[in-house]
Design an enzyme around this catalytic site. Structure first.
Site, PDB file in Angstrom:
ATOM      1  N   ASP A  31       0.839  -1.196   0.000  1.00 41.42           N
ATOM      2  CA  ASP A  31       0.000   0.000   0.000  1.00 41.42           C
ATOM      3  C   ASP A  31       0.877   1.251   0.000  1.00 41.42           C
ATOM      4  O   ASP A  31       0.559   2.246  -0.648  1.00 41.42           O
ATOM      5  CB  ASP A  31      -0.906   0.014   1.242  1.00 41.42           C
ATOM      6  CG  ASP A  31      -1.931  -1.113   1.202  1.00 41.42           C
ATOM      7  OD1 ASP A  31      -1.932  -1.880   0.214  1.00 41.42           O
ATOM      8  OD2 ASP A  31      -2.707  -1.230   2.166  1.00 41.42           O
ATOM      9  N   ASP A  35       0.871   4.247  -2.669  1.00 44.82           N
ATOM     10  CA  ASP A  35       0.597   5.643  -2.293  1.00 44.82           C
ATOM     11  C   ASP A  35       1.633   6.597  -2.868  1.00 44.82           C
ATOM     12  O   ASP A  35       1.306   7.705  -3.278  1.00 44.82           O
ATOM     13  CB  ASP A  35       0.565   5.780  -0.761  1.00 44.82           C
ATOM     14  CG  ASP A  35      -0.679   5.147  -0.168  1.00 44.82           C
ATOM     15  OD1 ASP A  35      -1.629   4.879  -0.944  1.00 44.82           O
ATOM     16  OD2 ASP A  35      -0.698   4.904   1.052  1.00 44.82           O
ATOM     17  N   SER A  80     -34.567  -9.921 -18.365  1.00 44.24           N
ATOM     18  CA  SER A  80     -34.469 -10.483 -17.018  1.00 44.24           C
ATOM     19  C   SER A  80     -34.432 -11.997 -17.120  1.00 44.24           C
ATOM     20  O   SER A  80     -34.608 -12.568 -18.192  1.00 44.24           O
ATOM     21  CB  SER A  80     -35.633 -10.006 -16.159  1.00 44.24           C
ATOM     22  OG  SER A  80     -36.836 -10.448 -16.735  1.00 44.24           O
ATOM     23  N   LEU A  81     -34.193 -12.632 -15.991  1.00 43.39           N
ATOM     24  CA  LEU A  81     -34.019 -14.081 -15.986  1.00 43.39           C
ATOM     25  C   LEU A  81     -35.303 -14.781 -15.581  1.00 43.39           C
ATOM     26  O   LEU A  81     -35.964 -14.355 -14.624  1.00 43.39           O
ATOM     27  CB  LEU A  81     -32.919 -14.456 -14.992  1.00 43.39           C
ATOM     28  CG  LEU A  81     -31.499 -14.110 -15.404  1.00 43.39           C
ATOM     29  CD1 LEU A  81     -30.583 -14.093 -14.187  1.00 43.39           C
ATOM     30  CD2 LEU A  81     -31.003 -15.141 -16.418  1.00 43.39           C
ATOM     31  N   ASP A 114     -26.334 -11.328  -5.478  1.00 48.59           N
ATOM     32  CA  ASP A 114     -27.504 -10.596  -5.005  1.00 48.59           C
ATOM     33  C   ASP A 114     -27.164  -9.112  -4.897  1.00 48.59           C
ATOM     34  O   ASP A 114     -26.873  -8.592  -3.824  1.00 48.59           O
ATOM     35  CB  ASP A 114     -27.944 -11.139  -3.647  1.00 48.59           C
ATOM     36  CG  ASP A 114     -29.351 -10.703  -3.299  1.00 48.59           C
ATOM     37  OD1 ASP A 114     -30.011 -10.086  -4.153  1.00 48.59           O
ATOM     38  OD2 ASP A 114     -29.782 -10.975  -2.167  1.00 48.59           O
ATOM     39  N   ARG A 133     -30.077  -1.013 -14.584  1.00 46.25           N
ATOM     40  CA  ARG A 133     -30.861  -1.782 -15.534  1.00 46.25           C
ATOM     41  C   ARG A 133     -32.237  -1.135 -15.733  1.00 46.25           C
ATOM     42  O   ARG A 133     -32.775  -1.136 -16.833  1.00 46.25           O
ATOM     43  CB  ARG A 133     -31.020  -3.213 -15.022  1.00 46.25           C
ATOM     44  CG  ARG A 133     -31.972  -4.032 -15.846  1.00 46.25           C
ATOM     45  CD  ARG A 133     -32.002  -5.482 -15.431  1.00 46.25           C
ATOM     46  NE  ARG A 133     -32.960  -6.181 -16.258  1.00 46.25           N
ATOM     47  CZ  ARG A 133     -34.258  -6.255 -15.997  1.00 46.25           C
ATOM     48  NH1 ARG A 133     -34.731  -5.728 -14.903  1.00 46.25           N
ATOM     49  NH2 ARG A 133     -35.074  -6.877 -16.819  1.00 46.25           N
ATOM     50  N   GLU A 169     -23.191  -7.131 -12.054  1.00 43.99           N
ATOM     51  CA  GLU A 169     -23.930  -6.932 -10.815  1.00 43.99           C
ATOM     52  C   GLU A 169     -23.037  -6.187  -9.835  1.00 43.99           C
ATOM     53  O   GLU A 169     -21.941  -6.630  -9.530  1.00 43.99           O
ATOM     54  CB  GLU A 169     -24.307  -8.325 -10.275  1.00 43.99           C
ATOM     55  CG  GLU A 169     -25.481  -8.343  -9.353  1.00 43.99           C
ATOM     56  CD  GLU A 169     -26.837  -8.435 -10.067  1.00 43.99           C
ATOM     57  OE1 GLU A 169     -26.903  -8.414 -11.313  1.00 43.99           O
ATOM     58  OE2 GLU A 169     -27.843  -8.503  -9.338  1.00 43.99           O
ATOM     59  N   TYR A 221     -20.936 -10.281 -16.129  1.00 47.91           N
ATOM     60  CA  TYR A 221     -21.402 -11.593 -16.576  1.00 47.91           C
ATOM     61  C   TYR A 221     -22.036 -11.601 -17.952  1.00 47.91           C
ATOM     62  O   TYR A 221     -22.468 -12.640 -18.424  1.00 47.91           O
ATOM     63  CB  TYR A 221     -22.404 -12.186 -15.578  1.00 47.91           C
ATOM     64  CG  TYR A 221     -23.589 -11.275 -15.298  1.00 47.91           C
ATOM     65  CD1 TYR A 221     -23.750 -10.726 -14.042  1.00 47.91           C
ATOM     66  CD2 TYR A 221     -24.538 -10.983 -16.273  1.00 47.91           C
ATOM     67  CE1 TYR A 221     -24.823  -9.889 -13.759  1.00 47.91           C
ATOM     68  CE2 TYR A 221     -25.607 -10.149 -16.008  1.00 47.91           C
ATOM     69  CZ  TYR A 221     -25.748  -9.609 -14.756  1.00 47.91           C
ATOM     70  OH  TYR A 221     -26.801  -8.787 -14.484  1.00 47.91           O
ATOM     71  N   CYS A 403     -33.736  -3.241  36.046  1.00 45.93           N
ATOM     72  CA  CYS A 403     -33.257  -4.492  35.449  1.00 45.93           C
ATOM     73  C   CYS A 403     -34.285  -5.606  35.620  1.00 45.93           C
ATOM     74  O   CYS A 403     -34.754  -5.849  36.732  1.00 45.93           O
ATOM     75  CB  CYS A 403     -31.941  -4.889  36.100  1.00 45.93           C
ATOM     76  SG  CYS A 403     -31.381  -6.532  35.635  1.00 45.93           S
ATOM     77  N   CYS A 406     -32.582  -8.250  38.313  1.00 45.05           N
ATOM     78  CA  CYS A 406     -32.302  -7.937  39.716  1.00 45.05           C
ATOM     79  C   CYS A 406     -33.096  -6.738  40.233  1.00 45.05           C
ATOM     80  O   CYS A 406     -33.046  -6.438  41.427  1.00 45.05           O
ATOM     81  CB  CYS A 406     -30.809  -7.693  39.913  1.00 45.05           C
ATOM     82  SG  CYS A 406     -30.231  -6.169  39.144  1.00 45.05           S
ATOM     83  N   CYS A 421     -27.609  -2.493  33.151  1.00 45.85           N
ATOM     84  CA  CYS A 421     -27.870  -2.681  34.568  1.00 45.85           C
ATOM     85  C   CYS A 421     -26.512  -2.535  35.238  1.00 45.85           C
ATOM     86  O   CYS A 421     -25.574  -3.237  34.901  1.00 45.85           O
ATOM     87  CB  CYS A 421     -28.449  -4.076  34.809  1.00 45.85           C
ATOM     88  SG  CYS A 421     -28.309  -4.600  36.528  1.00 45.85           S
TER      89      CYS A 421
HETATM   90  O1  D41 Z   1     -25.174 -12.703 -10.951  1.00 46.77           O
HETATM   91  C1  D41 Z   1     -26.237 -12.297 -11.420  1.00 46.77           C
HETATM   92  N1  D41 Z   1     -27.092 -11.650 -10.641  1.00 46.77           N
HETATM   93  C2  D41 Z   1     -26.589 -12.527 -12.855  1.00 46.77           C
HETATM   94  C3  D41 Z   1     -27.644 -11.816 -13.390  1.00 46.77           C
HETATM   95  C4  D41 Z   1     -25.861 -13.426 -13.669  1.00 46.77           C
HETATM   96  N2  D41 Z   1     -24.811 -14.118 -13.157  1.00 46.77           N
HETATM   97  N3  D41 Z   1     -26.213 -13.595 -14.941  1.00 46.77           N
HETATM   98  C5  D41 Z   1     -27.238 -12.913 -15.504  1.00 46.77           C
HETATM   99  N4  D41 Z   1     -27.523 -13.107 -16.792  1.00 46.77           N
HETATM  100  C6  D41 Z   1     -28.531 -12.457 -17.364  1.00 46.77           C
HETATM  101  C7  D41 Z   1     -28.829 -12.695 -18.803  1.00 46.77           C
HETATM  102  C8  D41 Z   1     -28.753 -14.135 -19.121  1.00 46.77           C
HETATM  103  C9  D41 Z   1     -30.204 -12.185 -19.147  1.00 46.77           C
HETATM  104  C10 D41 Z   1     -27.811 -11.935 -19.604  1.00 46.77           C
HETATM  105  C11 D41 Z   1     -27.998 -11.989 -14.734  1.00 46.77           C
HETATM  106  C12 D41 Z   1     -29.046 -11.312 -15.411  1.00 46.77           C
HETATM  107  N5  D41 Z   1     -29.284 -11.560 -16.707  1.00 46.77           N
HETATM  108  C13 D41 Z   1     -29.913 -10.315 -14.785  1.00 46.77           C
HETATM  109  N6  D41 Z   1     -29.765  -9.731 -13.627  1.00 46.77           N
HETATM  110  C14 D41 Z   1     -30.784  -8.885 -13.420  1.00 46.77           C
HETATM  111  C15 D41 Z   1     -31.600  -8.931 -14.477  1.00 46.77           C
HETATM  112  C16 D41 Z   1     -31.064  -9.820 -15.354  1.00 46.77           C
END
Ligand code: D41
Length: 652
Positions: A31, A35, A80-81, A114, A133, A169, A221, A403, A406, A421
């Protein structure tokens, strides 16, 4: 070399070290050395402002607080998935996929982080825009906030594609989440319910300086819009990201069948707590991009991917009562008694409410419907009250003024969250102190659990820890359900505990702020507990890892005549309080170790005990005296320091 050339060289070098440190978690310099480079660059830029560029490593926190976020239209929508909630649904998805393709494809399994989905746009290798997103079609421009995330490169190396949009993410590490919440509580602010909310709150800051303080991180990803040659498979996409210095989660697996994908899901459903961040499932994706295209998408979800969602860690239940527990230092802790519910496989019937401020902030009342969350083996927490379901009959909580054990006075020190207490003779405190004293990491007196301690105190046989060493066969036999054999076992366990190392005895005493690690460090510096209690504030603070708080607390303990008596009584009864006896000699005698990061096969405490058994010493801080640093997963600054000092680093 001209100033301009030196500036460019520094940026290149710093960018490289940022990558080593933040993306690979494998720094090459200390570090301190880093720096020095950063300071030189800052000085040159200050002297030559015309050389400042937006992608300079000094410019991560750029711009003034904004008044709002601009809308961003995604060039390629972020779909979305689709979710699968059990293995049957995964098999069904696999069946559909194979039917549509007419063959069995390879899948890539990856963790479902998450956090918050974001898109990063690079043009000519420069990070030009980052967005949430949103609804997938349009999101918000959070470029300035994303720039502060140190693992997001502001510039890509070499000849990346002219335009590249990547998806990932953003998340907050659990450690950072804890740190942030501690800080917020200390400042009287409401804590975040979980790391995901904390990450979301941090990304939505209008002032990027605040975002910069919340150490956020990212895993990439997915590939969005990209010009130039396209990879053939998802594995190649991830490899491309890695080549570009974009952070990719290492826990990925190429599966040649659905069985393997399911094995990956099962493994991580079990192992999720070992990670330093939250995941809420596993994502399975068809590896071949050509087949992804062939499968296409429904209105919302690609057919070529599916999210296997772990059982929820959250559930809804009712607060039946709020009781108050008295801890060993007299702290009163409110505890919610809940209608039992099953969360992630186990039944939850209570949740800690920490202190009166938290009850007030969350406005938890008896009768409330609440959302609770269980993470790992930690005590479940109340995330929030479902206020929409209030009937008006709910009873607000009031901290008792006396308390509950006691009847003594309850005080709250200025600037402290805890009510206490202050009666040191309080029975509940005594019981908790004794439970701590005999516990595994302390004196480790086997068989003497909370129930036995309770009985011993109830019968007046034990009034302080030293009394444990005066117990007789008859005393144990007088306890309920104790026969000859178990009484003898108790006596033996008590006897065996007399030779615990002094740092364990110190920890067992339960002095405020003196945890297992500080106790270890302290007893590496003082010959025995008597010397420790004679030490001045300065002498105590000279011990690594011991600050003002710990030192003051030890001084307070030492100033109390009763405590001096207790130490005297413990030695008279044969408990070793010093190094004089019993330093086991073994193959590691004379070597000092530091443990850092999460070990795989055992806990850190267990590892420390093993090293000591073999004669070695374990300390908390890396110094020139350290011989070896043992590193597990996600090591912190200790590893960096070890490398800076040239200390040998061992894996598990
Ligand atoms: O790690 C995740 N939360 C994650 C989210 C992931 N590993 N892969 C993802 N792949 C997709 C697609 C297949 C649609 C490209 C995703 C998401 N979508 C995703 N996360 C939130 C909405 C969509």
């Amino acid at each position: 070399m001209t100033v301009k050339e030196r500036v460019e060289e520094l940026r290149r070098v710093i960018r490289h070290h940022d990558y080593r440190y933040y993306v690979l978690a494998d720094p090459e310099i200390s570090d301190g050395e880093y720096d020095v480079l950063m300071r030189e660059l800052e000085a040159l830029e200050a002297a030559h402002p015309e050389l400042i560029a937006p992608d300079s490593p000094t410019q991560r926190v750029a711009g003034m607080p904004q008044t709002g976020f601009e809308v961003v239209f995604h060039r390629v929508p972020l779909l979305s998935l689709a979710n699968a909630f059990d293995e049957e649904e995964l098999w069904a998805w696999d069946g559909r996929t194979r039917r549509l393709l007419g063959t069995e494809p390879e899948y890539v399994a990856e963790l479902k982080i998450d956090g918050l989905a974001v898109s990063l746009l690079y043009e000519e290798g420069r990070f030009v825009r980052g967005a949430t997103r949103g609804d997938g079609e349009q999101g918000e421009d959070i470029t300035l906030n994303l720039r502060t995330i140190p693992s997001i490169p502001l510039r890509l190396p070499g000849n990346g594609p002219r335009v590249l949009e990547v998806r990932g993410e953003v998340y907050m590490d659990r450690r950072e989440f804890e740190r942030l919440n501690d800080e917020r509580l200390a400042a009287g602010e409401a804590p975040f319910a979980n790391p995901r909310n904390a990450a979301a709150g941090s990304l939505r800051q209008l002032d990027p300086r605040i975002t910069a303080e919340r150490r956020l991180d990212i895993f990439l990803y997915g590939l969005g819009y990209a010009e130039g040659p396209r990879p053939q498979t998802h594995m190649e996409v991830l490899a491309l990201f890695q080549d570009l210095g974009l952070r990719v989660n290492p826990n990925i697996r190429l599966c040649s069948s659905m069985e393997e994908g399911i094995a990956f899901c099962r493994h991580w459903a079990e192992a999720r707590e070992e990670l330093s961040y939250d995941i809420d499932g596993v994502v399975l994706k068809v590896n071949s991009l050509a087949w992804q295209e062939k499968l296409g998408a429904t209105a919302k979800n690609p057919r070529w991917a599916i999210a296997y969602k772990f059982p929820a860690q959250e559930a809804t239940t009712t607060v039946e009562d709020i009781i108050v527990q008295v801890g060993r230092t007299g702290v009163l802790t409110p505890l919610a008694i809940l209608t039992p519910v099953v969360v992630a496989g186990s039944t939850v019937s209570r949740a800690s409410l920490h202190n009166a401020d938290i009850v007030a902030q969350k406005d938890v009342r008896v009768g409330d419907v609440v959302i609770i969350r269980k993470a790992g083996d930690v005590i479940p927490e109340i995330v929030k009250v479902v206020k929409e379901r209030r009937t008006g009959k709910e009873q607000p909580f009031r901290m008792p003024t006396t308390c509950p054990s006691c009847g003594g006075m309850v005080f709250r020190a200025p600037k402290e969250a805890a009510h206490r207490c202050v009666n040191t003779a309080c029975r509940a405190q005594l019981v908790e102190r004794l439970i701590h004293f005999v516990s595994r990491d302390a004196m480790d007196i086997e068989g003497l659990g909370p129930a036995r301690i309770e009985q011993l105190v109830e019968k007046g046989l034990v009034e302080d820890p030293a009394d444990i060493y005066a117990l007789t066969m008859d005393d144990f036999l007088s306890l309920e359900l104790v026969q000859e054999t178990s009484a003898r076992n108790f006596l033996e366990a008590v006897e065996a505990s007399k030779s615990r190392p002094a740092h364990r005895v110190l920890y067992a005493l339960g002095i405020r702020h003196v945890g297992a690690e500080a106790a270890r460090e302290l007893m590496n510096h003082f010959p025995d507990l008597f010397a420790l209690t004679r030490a001045s504030q300065e002498e105590l603070m000279a011990v690594p890892g011991v600050g003002e708080k710990i030192a003051a607390s030890i001084r307070e303990f030492a100033a109390e005549p009763k405590n001096q008596e207790l130490l005297g009584e413990l030695t008279r009864r044969g408990v070793g309080l010093g190094k004089a006896e019993a330093v086991p000699k073994g193959p590691l005698t004379g070597y000092q170790f530091v443990l850092t990061g999460a070990l795989e096969s055992m806990g850190r405490k267990e590892a420390a005990a093993k090293i000591e058994e073999l004669g070695g010493k374990v300390t908390g801080a890396v110094s020139t005296k350290t011989d070896y640093v043992v590193v597990g997963a996600d090591p912190g600054s200790k590893l960096t320091r070890a490398e800076a000092l040239g200390i040998r680093v061992l894996d598990e």
